[in-house]
Write a protein that holds these residues in place. Sequence first.
Motif: not given
Length: 352
Positions: A93, A111, A147, A149, A158, A204, A210
């Motif tokens: 990412i 996430a 990371v 979200t 993100a 993201y 993804f």
Amino acid sequence: MAVRGVRFGGTSRGAEAPGAAPASFDAPALLRAAASCQGDPGPVLALLRVADGTPPVPGAGSTARLWELLASVAAADLTAARAVEPHLDAAAILAQAGVPWPSGTAWGVFAAESPDARLEGTDDGGAWRLDGDKPWCSLAAELDHAVVTAHVPGGRRAFAVDLRQPGVAAHPAPWASRGLSRVPSGPLSFAGVPARPVGGTDWYLRRDGFAWGGIGVAACWFGGAVGLFRTLERSAHRREPDQLAQAWLGEAERLLDSAAAVLLRAADAVDAGTAGWVEAHRARGHVASVCARMLAICGEAMGPGPLAFDEEHARRAADLTVYIRQHHGARDDAGLGRLVAARPADGTEGSW
């Protein structure tokens, strides 16, 4: 110590660990740590922290070798894979967003969403901060960075965040399952925590990576199924197999071969820049189905003994049962169906 690696092509599931990473990323040491961790992610996280250089990422020309590494780690221990996979996903990412990789750190990716928790990102003159709660934060208390979200005006975004700074708190959550029992996945709370944006709003979710990350998770599931196969194969060698035992072993071989082919084809598509959610849904759905059947085959072929008395096999079966629930079954197939139905109906395009 030689560690059995996993390859998607040929007959080398028993070969030495594949060189799936650049020299700065010590894949053999990682596989040795996975083989010895026995359901404890600590040794693997410690090794990730001392790894030099930038971790390997998908889409750079060696995606199949990268996913073979994930499968090899998972074949040794699925808890180890649950630590390695998000670390490598975070590296991917950041690379896709053009953010430099900070060596000497262990990372996660958080996430997930829940109606009972919401994380907000606020822009205070270019200095972003996070406030609220984030659910399903696996190993958060043992990681350095993640990371994450968060909701922002216009969508979700993100952020890279240091989990060791004030204002971040990991909360325990009850975990009834015996599967992945050493991977606590409780919520994180944030109170005015500084964070660095990674990509723009909704980047993201919209980036090709993804979908690629979702296939990487399927490579871990596949590795778990390979671990089951190895136990099944050893069981068949301990006595003269009857026709049923041979049939179960043959079916297992056939299933693993088909799943490996699907993953290899998806890896080639990633490196060619043509892989999206059609490829991801295909790979994830097929591998999840293979894993479910492998669990059933092992139960039918070996009976309750290994589940009751073989610690490694019982842990692997429980871990994989939980892990493949990251696939949403018919709902994910419906997502694939929507993508297929949205293609032109003029006969010029289609799967077959």
